[in-house]
Each structure stands twice: as C-alpha cells, then as structure tokens.
Scaffold this active site. Structure first.
Site, PDB file in Angstrom:
ATOM      1  N   CYS A 201      40.793  44.448  20.449  1.00  0.00           N
ATOM      2  CA  CYS A 201      39.326  44.342  20.375  1.00  0.00           C
ATOM      3  C   CYS A 201      38.689  45.563  19.704  1.00  0.00           C
ATOM      4  O   CYS A 201      37.759  45.429  18.891  1.00  0.00           O
ATOM      5  CB  CYS A 201      38.744  44.128  21.764  1.00  0.00           C
ATOM      6  SG  CYS A 201      39.454  45.191  23.023  1.00  0.00           S
TER       7      CYS A 201
ATOM      8  N   HIS B  72      32.009  46.793  23.822  1.00  0.00           N
ATOM      9  CA  HIS B  72      32.543  48.104  23.437  1.00  0.00           C
ATOM     10  C   HIS B  72      31.621  48.756  22.400  1.00  0.00           C
ATOM     11  O   HIS B  72      30.949  48.058  21.629  1.00  0.00           O
ATOM     12  CB  HIS B  72      33.913  47.956  22.763  1.00  0.00           C
ATOM     13  CG  HIS B  72      35.026  47.540  23.676  1.00  0.00           C
ATOM     14  ND1 HIS B  72      34.911  47.399  25.033  1.00  0.00           N
ATOM     15  CD2 HIS B  72      36.330  47.262  23.385  1.00  0.00           C
ATOM     16  CE1 HIS B  72      36.089  47.038  25.541  1.00  0.00           C
ATOM     17  NE2 HIS B  72      36.959  46.942  24.560  1.00  0.00           N
TER      18      HIS B  72
HETATM   19  N1  LIG Z   1      39.463  41.579  28.097  1.00  0.00           N
HETATM   20  C1  LIG Z   1      39.325  41.874  26.818  1.00  0.00           C
HETATM   21  O1  LIG Z   1      38.286  42.388  26.365  1.00  0.00           O
HETATM   22  C2  LIG Z   1      40.437  41.584  25.851  1.00  0.00           C
HETATM   23  C3  LIG Z   1      40.177  41.736  24.498  1.00  0.00           C
HETATM   24  C4  LIG Z   1      41.196  41.459  23.578  1.00  0.00           C
HETATM   25  C5  LIG Z   1      42.425  41.053  24.043  1.00  0.00           C
HETATM   26  N2  LIG Z   1      42.653  40.932  25.382  1.00  0.00           N
HETATM   27  C6  LIG Z   1      43.972  40.461  25.824  1.00  0.00           C
HETATM   28  O2  LIG Z   1      43.816  39.107  26.268  1.00  0.00           O
HETATM   29  C7  LIG Z   1      44.752  38.832  27.316  1.00  0.00           C
HETATM   30  C8  LIG Z   1      43.974  38.326  28.543  1.00  0.00           C
HETATM   31  O3  LIG Z   1      43.096  39.350  28.966  1.00  0.00           O
HETATM   32  P1  LIG Z   1      41.943  39.113  30.058  1.00  0.00           P
HETATM   33  O4  LIG Z   1      41.112  40.330  29.966  1.00  0.00           O
HETATM   34  O5  LIG Z   1      41.335  37.777  29.911  1.00  0.00           O
HETATM   35  O6  LIG Z   1      42.812  39.163  31.429  1.00  0.00           O
HETATM   36  P2  LIG Z   1      42.471  38.517  32.867  1.00  0.00           P
HETATM   37  O7  LIG Z   1      41.016  38.400  33.082  1.00  0.00           O
HETATM   38  O8  LIG Z   1      43.258  39.336  33.831  1.00  0.00           O
HETATM   39  O9  LIG Z   1      43.108  37.048  32.765  1.00  0.00           O
HETATM   40  C9  LIG Z   1      44.505  36.831  32.768  1.00  0.00           C
HETATM   41  C10 LIG Z   1      44.804  35.352  32.685  1.00  0.00           C
HETATM   42  O10 LIG Z   1      46.229  35.199  32.678  1.00  0.00           O
HETATM   43  C11 LIG Z   1      46.536  34.117  33.588  1.00  0.00           C
HETATM   44  N3  LIG Z   1      47.905  34.199  34.122  1.00  0.00           N
HETATM   45  C12 LIG Z   1      48.414  35.127  34.976  1.00  0.00           C
HETATM   46  N4  LIG Z   1      49.693  34.804  35.289  1.00  0.00           N
HETATM   47  C13 LIG Z   1      49.974  33.649  34.635  1.00  0.00           C
HETATM   48  C14 LIG Z   1      51.117  32.812  34.557  1.00  0.00           C
HETATM   49  N5  LIG Z   1      52.251  33.104  35.221  1.00  0.00           N
HETATM   50  N6  LIG Z   1      51.074  31.696  33.781  1.00  0.00           N
HETATM   51  C15 LIG Z   1      49.931  31.377  33.101  1.00  0.00           C
HETATM   52  N7  LIG Z   1      48.813  32.128  33.139  1.00  0.00           N
HETATM   53  C16 LIG Z   1      48.837  33.255  33.901  1.00  0.00           C
HETATM   54  C17 LIG Z   1      45.537  34.326  34.693  1.00  0.00           C
HETATM   55  O11 LIG Z   1      45.511  33.155  35.488  1.00  0.00           O
HETATM   56  P3  LIG Z   1      45.280  33.231  37.103  1.00  0.00           P
HETATM   57  O12 LIG Z   1      43.788  33.375  37.278  1.00  0.00           O
HETATM   58  O13 LIG Z   1      45.793  31.934  37.557  1.00  0.00           O
HETATM   59  O14 LIG Z   1      46.046  34.408  37.612  1.00  0.00           O
HETATM   60  C18 LIG Z   1      44.274  34.545  33.877  1.00  0.00           C
HETATM   61  O15 LIG Z   1      43.765  33.316  33.436  1.00  0.00           O
HETATM   62  C19 LIG Z   1      45.525  40.135  27.541  1.00  0.00           C
HETATM   63  O16 LIG Z   1      46.711  40.126  26.786  1.00  0.00           O
HETATM   64  C20 LIG Z   1      44.571  41.199  27.018  1.00  0.00           C
HETATM   65  O17 LIG Z   1      45.231  42.376  26.593  1.00  0.00           O
HETATM   66  C21 LIG Z   1      41.684  41.174  26.297  1.00  0.00           C
END
Ligand SMILES: NC(=O)c1ccc[n+]([C@@H]2O[C@H](COP(=O)([O-])OP(=O)(O)OC[C@H]3O[C@@H](n4cnc5c(N)ncnc54)[C@H](OP(=O)(O)O)[C@@H]3O)[C@@H](O)[C@H]2O)c1
Length: 333
Positions: free
Chosen positions: A129, A238
């Site tokens: 990001c 950000h």
């Molecule tokens: N947040 C940001 O600003 C941002 C920006 C760019 C990239 N990213 C990347 O995007 C990805 C997600 O980030 P996020 O911030 O959205 O994280 P998050 O809010 O922690 O969400 C994680 C997701 O992964 C799912 N998950 C966990 N264990 C799983 C499994 N065994 N099988 C299938 N799904 C599973 C969770 O589902 P449950 O609810 O069921 O646990 C939840 O839907 C990461 O790789 C992060 O580095 C994030």
C-alpha cells in the site's frame, strides 16, 4: 462480454470487506460472488447492500467455476492457496507480499503498468500500500523526467495491520493502559517507527518492500529508494513525505500541469491534504510541492491515500477489470 464468477478470499478482513464494497461501487461485471474466509467465519452473514452473502470456508471445492479470486489473506495462506487457485484456472489477484518480487508474477498499478497484466501466469500481485501511494504520487513527475532517487517517510494508519490494528487503537483510546498485542508499543497517543520485523541491517519488513517494489513497477533497475516507515494513530489512510532527485530539472508548474493528466491523482494546494479528509476516497492526493533549495534536481511533496481502497482493494479490482476487458482471465498455469 461474459460476466465473471468472483471470489473474495479473506472476505471478513479489512481489505476483503473493502473489496466487496468496491466491487459493488464499480459495478464489476459479476455473475456470482463467493465470500471465503477461515473455518471460524463459515456461516457468517455479510451485508451486500441489496442482499446478504454467507461466508464459506476456503477449500478447493469452493473454487469450482470461479474465474477470478481476489486474495486478502496473509502471506503463508496466499502461498498455500495460490497453487490450488492456479490449478482451478482462476486468475489470482493477490494483496499479500508473497509473490510481489517473483519474476513471473506481474506487480501492477493499473494507472502505471497495466500492460504487465498481459504476461501473467495465473497470479497478479498488488503492490504494498505504501508503494502504491508513492508511485501514484510521483506519476506527474515521471511523465516529465526520470526519478533517480527517492527518500520517503511514511505515516501509516493502524488499518494497515487489518481489523485487529483498528481494534487495538480503539481499545487503547478508551483505556490507555491496555497492553499492546498487535503493535510493539502502545499506538494510542504515540508513533512507532517500526512496521514488521527488522532484518540484520535494521531495515523493517515494510521498508524492505517499499525499497524493492518500485523498480519492478517502473521497470527501472537503477531507481534508488530509501525509507522510514512509521505507524501513527490514524484509523484509515496513509500519508507520506517524499523527497525525490530527478534526472533533469523540472518546474513545479510543469508538474502541476502533468498532475491534471494523471488518472487517480488529485493536487490539493489549498492548503494541503490530510489523511482524515482523504479517508474513503480512491484518490491519491498530493500537496506541499516544493523545491529543495539546496539541490536543483531535488523536490519535496506530501501525499495521502486511503490505503484500504487505492492502496489495496481498489487497485486489485482495477487489475481484475483490466484483465476481464482484455480477455486475460482463466489463463492459469
Ligand atoms: N490492511 C491494509 O491496509 C493492507 C493493504 C495492502 C495489503 N494488505 C495485505 O492484505 C492481506 C489482508 O490484510 P487485512 O488487513 O485485510 O487483514 P485482516 O483484517 O486481518 O483479514 C485477514 C483475513 O484473512 C482471513 N483468514 C484467516 N485465516 C484464514 C484461513 N485459514 N483461510 C481463509 N481465510 C483466512 C480472515 O478470515 P477470518 O475472519 O475468518 O479469520 C480475514 O478475512 C494481508 O496479506 C495484508 O498484508 C493489507
């Protein structure tokens, strides 16, 4: 053109939820939408505006007939699931950092290098990001000259650490003595100059991503990027302070004019953008454009962007749109 069967993997997370909203807002040509997450969320109901959707546990069977998977899970899961998605024949547009530096995986910001999507082998990676924000912010300068070097300080929102990051800030605002669980120090009323683990040279994981991704997006092996990534107690959006050294001298007015022709970019010099006003918008907003008075090729700027939208979900959906419009879904391995 035929409509698409879409799946959002990580549909209950911060990026996944935003992705679902963006798919609807942009009227993505969906025939169906599957909501996939961990077993713990199976059966949860998610609001889809006019209707609701039920979350399913991810499994190879859940990928049947899916053409396009938007991934929003951590690296280890993306690595585990990618071969299954590739085998299913669906295109995997991944938000994790697992594949961003793989040679056969395009790393794409559609406004800058959409054409790289053409050579995908089943996976297209969404950049970090903070990288998306920096590259978009530099796009008017890049129209005029090469950027030789950039030095960036980031001010990154807690939602960059997912839903749990927002919960921790909320908890500590209510109770400043609440112990940190997500961040290494209390984040409420504080700033933390660490995002991810440090390597042996003292560079954090987030800094390492930023230092290496820009070269792939711009196809410029000589681009030099140095940065300090800092977490700040902002929920969403950000900000970055960027210093660049350009190959040739460019005027601020030329940059202002070029900014008008950069899709997705807004110049705000009245007086400057802040993360609060840029929240829930797709625009990357730049301001505080000024010369380095000590160096004729040096320029400073400030920029803000809702990283859950353009820094993650919107960028991924734009990749999906480009792939669909150009008949590039279902390439697989
Ligand atoms: N947040 C940001 O600003 C941002 C920006 C760019 C990239 N990213 C990347 O995007 C990805 C997600 O980030 P996020 O911030 O959205 O994280 P998050 O809010 O922690 O969400 C994680 C997701 O992964 C799912 N998950 C966990 N264990 C799983 C499994 N065994 N099988 C299938 N799904 C599973 C969770 O589902 P449950 O609810 O069921 O646990 C939840 O839907 C990461 O790789 C992060 O580095 C994030």
């Amino acid at each position: 053109m035929e409509k698409v069967n879409v799946a959002v993997l990580g549909a209950t997370g911060a990026v996944g939820r935003t992705m679902i909203r963006i798919l609807q807002e942009r009227r993505f040509p969906m025939r169906s939408l599957k909501l996939l997450a961990s077993p713990h969320s199976a059966g949860k109901v998610i609001d889809l505006g006019a209707k609701t959707g039920i979350v399913e546990e991810f499994s190879p069977a859940a990928l049947k007939d899916v053409d396009l998977v938007f991934g929003a899970v951590e690296n280890d899961l993306a690595e585990e699931y990618a071969p299954l998605i590739q085998r299913s024949g669906a295109l995997f547009v991944d938000n994790s950092s697992a594949f961003r530096l793989e040679e056969d995986v395009p790393l794409v910001i559609p406004e800058i290098n959409a054409r790289d999507i053409r050579w995908h082998h089943g996976i297209v990676a969404n950049p970090n990001c903070a990288t998306i924000l920096a590259m978009m912010a530099l796009s008017p300068i890049l129209k005029l000259t090469r950027v030789k070097r950039m030095i960036v300080s980031t001010y990154q929102a807690v939602s960059g650490a997912g839903m749990k990051g927002m919960d921790e800030l909320e908890r500590q605002i209510r109770d400043p003595s609440a112990a940190p669980e997500v961040f290494p120090f209390p984040i409420a009323f504080n700033v933390i100059p660490q995002i991810g683990d440090f390597d042996e040279n003292g560079i954090s994981a987030e800094e390492w991503k930023m230092q290496n991704e820009g070269r792939r997006i711009l196809h410029d092996e000589a681009l030099q990027v140095s940065c300090t990534c800092v977490r700040v107690p902002v929920y969403r959006c950000h900000s970055e302070s960027i210093y660049v050294e350009t190959e040739t001298e460019v005027s601020l007015d030329a940059i202002r004019q070029a900014a008008e022709e950069c899709p997705g970019l807004v110049l705000n010099e009245a007086p400057y953008p802040t993360p609060k006003e840029c929240t829930d918008s797709d625009a990357v907003v730049i301001g505080r454009l000024r010369r380095d008075e000590a160096c004729p090729h040096g320029l400073h700027l400030w920029c803000c962007c809702d990283q859950l939208r353009k820094g993650a979900a919107t960028n991924a959906v734009q990749i999906g749109e480009w792939a669909w419009q150009n008949g590039l879904l279902k390439k697989g391995v």
